[in-house]
Scaffold this active site. Sequence first.
Site, PDB file in Angstrom:
ATOM      1  N   TRP A 102      -9.236   1.530   7.778  1.00 49.73           N
ATOM      2  CA  TRP A 102      -8.770   0.660   6.684  1.00 49.73           C
ATOM      3  C   TRP A 102      -9.852   0.507   5.624  1.00 49.73           C
ATOM      4  CZ3 TRP A 102      -3.896   0.806   6.531  1.00 49.73           C
ATOM      5  CH2 TRP A 102      -3.124   0.742   7.696  1.00 49.73           C
ATOM      6  N   ASP A 172     -11.087  -7.949   4.048  1.00 43.40           N
ATOM      7  CA  ASP A 172      -9.737  -7.653   4.516  1.00 43.40           C
ATOM      8  C   ASP A 172      -9.619  -8.277   5.910  1.00 43.40           C
ATOM      9  OD1 ASP A 172      -7.417  -6.605   5.551  1.00 43.40           O
ATOM     10  OD2 ASP A 172      -7.939  -4.496   5.227  1.00 43.40           O
ATOM     11  N   LYS A 196       0.401  -9.309  11.110  1.00 38.74           N
ATOM     12  CA  LYS A 196      -0.345  -9.225  12.365  1.00 38.74           C
ATOM     13  C   LYS A 196      -0.557 -10.604  12.959  1.00 38.74           C
ATOM     14  CE  LYS A 196      -1.675  -4.804  11.047  1.00 38.74           C
ATOM     15  NZ  LYS A 196      -2.247  -4.120   9.905  1.00 38.74           N
TER      16      LYS A 196
END
Length: 360
Positions: A102, A172, A196
């Site tokens: 990511w 993030d 999530k």
Amino acid sequence: MERAYNFNAGPSALPLEVLKRAQEELVNFKETGMSVMELSHRSKEYEEVHERAQSMLKELLQIPNDYEILFLQGGASLQFAQIPMNFLKEGKIGNYVLTGSWSEKALKEAKLIGETFIGASTKEQGYCSIPNVEDIAINKDDAYLHITSNNTIYGTQWHKYPVFENTSLIADMSSDILCRPIQVNDFSLIYAGAQKNLGPSGVTIVIVKKELLENSKQDIPTILRYSTHSDANSLYNTPPTFAIYMLSKVLEWVIEQGGITAVETRNVEKAKLIYDAIDESNGFYRGHAEKDSRSLMNITFNLQSDELNKKFLAEAKAAGFVGLNGHRSVGGCRASTYNSVPVEACEALRQFMITFKKNQ
Ligand SMILES: *Cc1c(COP(=O)(O)O)cnc(C)c1O
């Protein structure tokens, strides 16, 4: 019907209580004669949902008044582009710490916008660890320093954040927001796709320091400017109303659980059940992450061969465990133990791991 042992990495488990409450209100939300999905986003009833979600998030994370809470769309992936578009000005550098796929994707987008730099990377170690804060290189012209607080795919997590004076830290937190307390003050911007740890997919939470917004670029499309959304209280265009409603239900649930420290205690207990099964297996199960970089949210491990991995995953599936396959890019096994995953599911997985080992 029985609920599955859901270890999906995202979208992932939601608390059963939340689903039941949403079900109760589904066709007639607060005597409106309609579902929350059918309300105007400009209605008083929806506005209450929107504002309560913001105020609960503010309470849970103790977000100071000089921060804005935004509800955006496009997932964390849009943030990868939106951050450099807003903040990576001419002559400035986007500094990225690479700790997994990511962060690589975030860097890739920034490269399309402006000058970038890799302040540290653990790629050569197969992303099994988080860099030491002291080893991160900072430039005086950094627009910001970007990190991925939890690496969903590799199963590593920052346990000490790289906070430097005069450097805007951007994180993030898609896969670990609200899993433990944080000092919001340490960050200039935090973002997280909800699917999530916060709710269903469709809404992205952005917590941003007002000061950072004041210096953002204005020569980009209106909808991509953070200032547009902050000026309109995230109602510039139609927000994902149902996802925000579900987010508010999840936040309510976190508060009922005793708030973020109570949730952290439970998360530590849950992760320990599975990490102990790994550590006590004499190498039968091998954790991917180095111990001091282990994630509370995504527990990654391998068995001694691909064949054994496959056998483990097949038998786990047959026993009712869902989502234990590692990410397609790394293979192996991964148990995602987000806030909503109950202790019992982790206990059941632990027992399954012990029994599986015995039977080989
Ligand atoms: C899942 C994930 C993303 C991607 O999120 P989308 O909402 O699908 O764009 C980005 N970063 C992290 C850390 C993630 O876990």
